[in-house]
Every structure is written in structure tokens, then in C-alpha cells.
Design a protein around this motif. Structure first.
Motif, PDB file in Angstrom:
ATOM      1  N   ALA A   1      37.787  27.477 -50.981  1.00 61.07           N
ATOM      2  CA  ALA A   1      37.873  27.855 -49.567  1.00 61.07           C
ATOM      3  C   ALA A   1      37.104  26.909 -48.649  1.00 61.07           C
TER       4      ALA A   1
ATOM      5  N   ARG B   1      41.104  31.048 -53.065  1.00 55.10           N
ATOM      6  CA  ARG B   1      40.741  30.786 -51.665  1.00 55.10           C
ATOM      7  C   ARG B   1      40.403  32.101 -50.971  1.00 55.10           C
ATOM      8  N   GLN B   2      41.212  33.137 -51.206  1.00 56.10           N
ATOM      9  CA  GLN B   2      40.932  34.438 -50.608  1.00 56.10           C
ATOM     10  C   GLN B   2      39.606  35.006 -51.108  1.00 56.10           C
TER      11      GLN B   2
ATOM     12  N   LEU C   1      36.735  33.636 -49.323  1.00 57.03           N
ATOM     13  CA  LEU C   1      36.596  34.172 -47.969  1.00 57.03           C
ATOM     14  C   LEU C   1      36.213  35.652 -47.977  1.00 57.03           C
TER      15      LEU C   1
END
Length: 332
Positions: A276, A30-31, A34
Motif C-alpha cells: 500500500a 493493499r487493502q 490500508l
């Protein structure tokens, strides 16, 4: 001097459950989706003695950690050693040095499970597993945490291996696990197909995939490694762990491009973008999806930091000292 935690493979073995690996790795991707930095593996190949030195890295700002893997494989010892340095993402100070041997199948399995969860149908219940080694075990165990698998068909070329593996897994899980005599028999009715091999030629015929199937391929970390045929790549919504890796060492995708079956434009998204919510994942029940998991620093850093935190809580490991560059260079 900076005191840094050293964790052996035995220190971290059994320290976390597989669902904890999956949760940590999902957040790492997810990071990445982003904007967290990560680079594909770099591999240096030596001819005599034959071997390779591989490294890759990632920064996970929200986790607060960065690092990666460095390992030799082959050479005269004919083995590999997985070294995992972990640093504080704010200060840069070394947090830990971890022997990654015991965590390797679990962090890799977790990456496969995150891709499966993001792309496979919610109602997927049958799974084909090609391969019976340590990575296959990790992939199956992790897959069980994200889907209610009822049936598993296992194939590897050696009859004894597939039958032994199926018998062991049949006792370990509620699902019915059976060995089959060909990859075709495993794949043709499967909702999910996982390849965990070191193959240099496709391990199944892409025409056999049923509509709506999902494929996780985790043995395509070199231009000459090719678990999937061009048909599978062309039929699928193709999602690699890192977009840059798809055109550098993802053997099946590279060969499908060479044959003219796909172009770079056919890379749908990176896994992190899907996790994400930056790009869509599966958009129909009939769609065939592929997650190409060649290995990145994302799952390594995410898993290593999770294990580091648990080891600190349990008082595990020993400490080693590192000198900062300023001290080493000046002697002060």
C-alpha cells in the motif's frame, strides 16, 4: 432462505490464470495495508487421533467480500479438506461455499509472488527453489509472472524427486531449470530463494545468501516449523504477511528471538503496508529481504472472490440454501 453458490474443486480448477490470482491477492494485501481486518490462523491440536483443525479469516471492504479457510488435517484419514466460505462484506449474506483444494497452491503461490514483487530486486533473474511438492509448483509458477527468471536451481532431499521436478519444469518454462545436490548449491548464487517445505530445521545456511538476495519462506506456519536459520532472519529486512503472526506461529522468527538474534522491533513491516506504500520495501541493492508467508485469509478471500465472479460469469456451480439466524431462531 438465501441461495448460495457451491463450487467444487473441479469447478474452479483452471478457471483463472496465475496472473489473475496474483493481481487479486496483491489488491487484497493493499487493502490490508490500508486497514482491512485480518487475523492469523487459529489451530486446535488433537492428540488421539493426531490432527489439527485450522481456521483464519479476513474482510476486504473494497472487494466487497469476507470469509476465510477452515480445514482439518491429519486425524485418522491422514488428509485435509479446505472449505472456503465467502460472504458479502456489506450485507453479510453468504455468497459461496468453495472447495479450496485446487486453488490452494495458486492462492498461496500468488501471496509469495506479491511478496517477491514488493521486495526482490527488479533485476533478479536467478531463483533457488527448496522443495518439489504442490506448493513449490505454485510458488515457481507465480514467481515467473513478476520477474524474468532465467535460471532455477531446485533442491529436495530425494534425488528422484528433484530431478523429476526439474525435468518437468524445464519443459514448462523458458528458464533453465536444473536439479542440484544440496541446498547450498541452490542458494549461494541465487537472487531469489523460495522455501516450500514442512521442515522443522533450517533448510540452508543463511551465511550463503549473497548480498541483495530475497527469500520467500512459506512453510513456517507453526512455532516448530523452521525453514530459515537465525542468521537469515538477523541479516534481513523481515516482512511477514501479518505482524501478529510473526510472534505467534512464525517458527524461524520466534526461534531467532529466543536466541537473542532479533527482537520484535526487527519486524520491518507487514506485506500489506509495503504494497500500500505505507512502509518502504527494499531500500538498497545490497539489502537482504525476507517475506514470511505462513498463510492468511487475505489471499484466500481475494482469490475466492475472483473465482466466484468468474464462475458466475460462466454459469458454473450449483446452489445450496442457508437459513438466516432470525428465521432459524424464531421458526418464522
Amino acid at each position: 432462505m438465501t441461495e448460495t453458490l457451491f463450487l467444487t474443486s473441479d469447478d474452479v480448477a483452471g478457471l483463472a490464470e496465475i496472473d489473475e490470482f496474483v493481481d487479486a491477492v496483491r489488491d487484497g494485501y493493499r487493502q490490508r495495508g490500508l486497514g482491512a481486518p485480518a487475523k492469523p490462523r487459529t489451530t486446535l491440536v488433537n492428540d488421539e487421533p493426531a490432527g489439527m483443525l485450522t481456521s483464519y479469516s479476513a474482510i476486504l471492504p473494497e472487494t466487497g467480500a469476507m470469509g476465510g479457510y477452515m480445514y482439518p488435517a491429519g486425524f485418522s484419514a491422514g488428509d485435509a479438506w479446505f472449505m472456503t466460505p465467502l460472504f458479502d462484506a456489506e450485507t453479510g449474506e453468504p455468497l459461496a461455499l468453495i472447495d479450496g483444494a485446487s486453488m490452494n497452491p495458486f492462492k498461496t503461490g500468488a501471496a509469495g509472488a506479491v511478496g517477491l514483487d514488493a521486495l526482490a530486486r527488479e533485476d533478479a533473474t536467478s531463483l533457488a527453489l527448496i522443495g518439489t511438492g504442490a506448493q513449490a509448483r505454485g510458488q515457481l509458477k507465480a514467481a515467473m509472472t513478476v520477474r524474468d527468471i532465467e535460471t532455477v536451481w531446485v533442491y529436495s532431499p530425494t534425488k528422484e524427486n528433484r530431478e523429476s521436478f526439474a525435468g518437468e519444469m524445464n519443459e514448462a518454462y523458458d528458464a533453465s531449470v536444473a536439479a542440484v545436490a544440496s541446498s547450498a548449491a541452490a542458494v549461494e548464487d541465487a537472487d531469489i530463494v523460495i522455501t516450500a517445505t514442512t521442515a522443522s530445521e533450517p533448510v540452508f545456511d543463511g551465511d550463503l545468501l549473497k548480498d541483495g538476495a530475497h527469500v520467500t519462506a512459506m512453510g513456517q506456519y507453526h512455532p516448530k516449523k523452521r525453514e530459515l536459520d537465525a542468521t537469515t532472519i538477523a541479516r534481513s529486512t523481515y516482512v511477514p504477511d501479518l505482524r501478529e503472526r510473526a510472534t505467534s506461529d512464525a517458527g524461524s522468527f520466534l526461534l531467532a528471538m529466543e536466541s537473542g538474534d532479533v527482537t520484535e522491533e526487527d519486524i520491518h513491516a507487514e506485506l500489506g503496508e509495503v504494497v500500500a506504500g505505507e512502509k518502504p520495501g527494499r531500500e538498497s541493492a545490497e539489502e537482504i529481504t525476507v517475506f514470511d508467508s505462513g498463510g492468511t485469509g487475505i489471499e484466500t478471500v481475494a482469490s475466492a472472490y475472483m473465482l466466484y465472479q468468474k464462475a458466475c460469469e460462466d454459469g458454473l456451480g450449483s446452489t445450496i440454501s442457508f437459513s438466516p439466524a432470525s428465521e432459524a431462531l424464531t421458526g418464522e
